[in-house]
Enzyme design. Structure first.
Site, PDB file in Angstrom:
ATOM      1  N   SER A 117      18.733  13.081   5.639  1.00 15.23           N
ATOM      2  CA  SER A 117      18.638  14.525   5.421  1.00 15.23           C
ATOM      3  C   SER A 117      18.895  15.389   6.649  1.00 15.23           C
ATOM      4  O   SER A 117      18.923  16.611   6.532  1.00 15.23           O
ATOM      5  CB  SER A 117      17.264  14.878   4.834  1.00 15.23           C
ATOM      6  OG  SER A 117      17.255  14.658   3.444  1.00 15.23           O
ATOM      7  N   LYS A 120      21.560  18.044   6.452  1.00 18.35           N
ATOM      8  CA  LYS A 120      21.339  19.440   6.059  1.00 18.35           C
ATOM      9  C   LYS A 120      21.503  20.410   7.222  1.00 18.35           C
ATOM     10  O   LYS A 120      21.728  21.602   6.999  1.00 18.35           O
ATOM     11  CB  LYS A 120      19.951  19.589   5.429  1.00 18.35           C
ATOM     12  CG  LYS A 120      19.794  18.855   4.097  1.00 18.35           C
ATOM     13  CD  LYS A 120      18.417  19.076   3.498  1.00 18.35           C
ATOM     14  CE  LYS A 120      18.283  18.436   2.122  1.00 18.35           C
ATOM     15  NZ  LYS A 120      18.144  16.977   2.174  1.00 18.35           N
ATOM     16  N   SER A 301      13.520  20.389   2.771  1.00 17.28           N
ATOM     17  CA  SER A 301      14.539  19.357   2.574  1.00 17.28           C
ATOM     18  C   SER A 301      14.990  19.349   1.114  1.00 17.28           C
ATOM     19  O   SER A 301      14.981  18.306   0.436  1.00 17.28           O
ATOM     20  CB  SER A 301      14.023  17.970   2.981  1.00 17.28           C
ATOM     21  OG  SER A 301      15.104  17.092   3.232  1.00 17.28           O
TER      22      SER A 301
END
Length: 463
Positions: A117, A120, A301
Site C-alpha cells: 500500500s 498509494k 489506506s
C-alpha cells in the site's frame, strides 16, 4: 524527565494540528466572519469558490539553523536493525534530507520491491498533480431518450454515501440520498412522478480487477470490483466488509428505492444504459475535493478510493479509465519528477503483487511533496498516518524500541502476504525534516517485521 518532555511536545503538536485543521474547516464550510457568500441561505445554488488551504510554505519545515544528521552516524544506527532476520532476505532502504535532497542512508535503494500500500503515495502524487487539489468527482442524473426515462451517471466517486452510511466523518461525502431528493424535485417540477431508470458506469472501462490481484480480495472484502458507479465504497453495509459483486447495479437499485421515498415511482427492470452527450441534467452531487480524498486514502489506506483516483488520472491525461492506463498515467508523472526508475505499476492501491517501486522513488516523492516548490502536494504529508495516533499507525509505536517515535513519525504502511513496507517523514531531534522508505518483500512473519520497520523509522526520528 526526557519521556515527559517528549510527550509534552507530542501533545503540543497534536493540539496545534487539531487547531489548524479546525480553523481550516471552519473557513471552508462556514466562510470568514461577515462573508455572506459562504452561506447556503444567502444563495441557493452558489458557485464553488474553494478557499485556498495550501500555501507556498513547506509542510513540517526544517527548523531554522537545524542541521542534517551525520550520514555515517545514521548508517551505524540503521545498519544493525536493517539486517534483522524479522525483515527476511530482501530489504531496501533510503533516507533523504528533505531540504537539500542529500542521501543520508541507502541500501538497495534502486531495486524495485513489492510496495504493497505504499503504492498509494504514488497515486496521491499523480492525482494531485494531474487532477489538481480542488477537483471534484460528480455523480449525475440526466434525462434518457425515451419519455419519462432517466439515467444515473457514475462519476467515479466511490465515497458516495448510501442510506446506510453512519456519521458524517471527514471528509463529508456526497450523498446518494441528496441526489435522489434533487432528482425528485426536478421531476415533480416537470410534472413527472413515474420513470424508468437506467444506469451508466461507462466512465471506467476494462477489467474490474487488476493484474496481480488475488482471487480472494473481493470475496473477503479487501476491495470492491472497480466501477465508476458505487456507493459506500461498494460495501453491502458500511459497517461490514462484504462487497457487492456488481456495485453499479446495486447503486442503481438503491437509488430507485430512494426515489420512491421522495414520491417518484420507478418502473421494474433497472438496467444499464448510455447517457447522451447532450442529455439534459436533472441533478448532481459532487465529492469532496481531491486533496481531502487523498488525505482519506492515505490515512485509512482506502483501496477503492485509490483505484478510482488512478483511473481518473488516466482519463485526465486523455487515456482510458482502466487499470493499465491508470498505471501508465501515474508513471508519466513519476517520469516528470525523475522518480520513475525501477518502478512498475499494475494498480493504484498496491494490492497487486506485480507492482515494483524503489525505496529511492518513495523517499524522493515524499521529499518533493514536502517541498515549497510543490504546494499542491502538501496534503500527501498531512494525509500520512501519525505514529501511535491515526489511521493505519494508530495501534503501533507502543513497543519499547519504537515508542519514542510516537507522534513524531508520519508514514504510509504497506502490507501483503510476505510484504511489509513503511515510507514517510520524520523530524530529527535537531528539527531537520527527513524522508524515508523501508521495504521488505520476503518477510517470514508480519508482526516482527512491523516492529522492525517501526524501530527503523524511530531511529530516523531520533537521529
Amino acid at each position: 524527565m526526557v519521556v515527559r518532555r517528549r510527550w509534552t511536545l507530542v501533545l503540543a503538536l497534536v493540539l496545534l494540528q487539531a487547531f489548524t485543521i479546525g480553523a481550516a474547516l471552519y473557513v471552508r464550510f462556514t466562510g470568514l466572519p461577515g462573508d455572506e457568500s459562504a452561506s447556503e441561505a444567502a444563495r441557493p445554488a452558489p458557485s464553488r469558490t474553494p478557499v485556498p488551504l495550501i500555501t507556498a510554505a513547506p509542510v513540517l519545515a526544517t527548523e531554522t539553523g537545524a542541521t542534517a544528521p551525520d550520514a555515517k552516524a545514521l548508517t551505524a544506527r540503521l545498519k544493525g536493525p536493517l539486517g534483522s532476520s524479522a525483515l527476511g532476505g530482501r530489504v531496501g532502504a533510503m533516507v533523504i534530507d528533505a531540504a537539500s535532497g542529500t542521501t543520508l542512508f541507502s541500501s538497495r535503494a534502486t531495486t524495485g520491491l513489492t510496495p504493497a500500500s505504499t503504492t498509494k503515495v504514488v497515486t496521491a502524487v499523480a492525482a494531485l498533480i494531474t487532477l489538481g487539489p480542488d477537483a471534484t468527482l460528480t455523480t449525475r442524473v440526466v434525462r434518457g431518450t425515451a419519455e419519462d426515462s432517466i439515467i444515473l451517471v457514475g462519476g467515479g466517486d466511490p465515497t458516495l454515501a448510501g442510506p446506510k452510511a453512519t456519521g458524517r466523518g471527514y471528509p463529508r461525502p456526497a450523498s446518494l440520498g441528496t441526489l435522489a431528493a434533487r432528482t425528485a424535485r426536478a421531476l415533480k417540477a416537470a410534472g413527472v412522478t413515474k420513470v424508468t431508470l437506467r444506469y451508466d458506469d461507462s466512465l471506467f472501462s476494462g477489467p474490474r480487477v487488476a493484474d496481480g490481484w488475488k482471487p480472494n480480495y473481493v470475496p473477503e472484502g479487501t476491495v470492491a470490483p472497480v466501477t465508476a458507479l458505487m456507493h459506500d465504497v461498494g460495501k453491502v453495509d458500511p459497517r461490514t466488509r462484504q462487497r457487492w459483486p456488481d456495485p453499479s447495479r446495486a447503486t442503481a437499485v438503491t437509488f430507485a428505492a430512494l426515489l420512491k421515498r421522495h414520491g417518484v415511482t420507478v418502473a421494474p427492470g433497472t438496467r444499464e444504459g448510455k447517457a447522451g452527450e447532450s442529455a439534459q441534467e436533472l441533478a448532481r452531487v459532487e465529492s469532496p475535493p481531491v486533496y481531502q480524498l487523498v488525505e482519506r486514502m492515505l490515512t485509512d489506506s482506502d483501496n477503492d478510493l485509490a483505484e478510482a483516483l488512478a483511473h481518473h488520472v488516466a482519463l485526465k491525461q486523455g487515456l482510458r479509465g482502466t487499470f493499465a492506463d491508470g498505471a501508465k498515467a501515474s508513471l508519466r508523472v513519476l517520469r516528470d519528477l525523475n522518480a520513475h526508475e525501477g518502478v512498475r505499476l499494475s494498480d493504484g492501491s498496491g494490492l497487486s503483487i506485480a507492482n515494483r517501486i524503489t525505496p529511492r522513488a518513495l523517499a524522493r516523492l515524499l521529499a518533493i511533496a514536502a517541498s515549497p516548490e510543490y504546494p499542491q502536494l502538501h496534503t500527501v504529508i498531512s494525509g500520512l498516518p501519525v505514529a501511535g495516533f491515526t489511521g493505519t499507525l494508530d495501534d503501533r509505536y507502543d513497543r519499547k524500541e519504537s515508542e519514542p517515535g510516537a507522534g513524531l513519525v508520519r508514514a504510509k504502511t504497506g502490507t501483503l502476504n510476505g510484504v511489509n513496507t513503511l515510507a514517510g517523514v520524520a523530524r530529527t531531534s535537531d528539527g531537520r525534516l527527513l524522508t524515508f522508505a523501508f521495504m521488505a518483500d520476503r518477510v517470514p512473519a508480519p508482526d516482527p517485521a512491523v516492529a522492525a520497520l517501526d524501530r527503523l523509522a524511530t531511529i530516523v526520528s531520533t537521529s
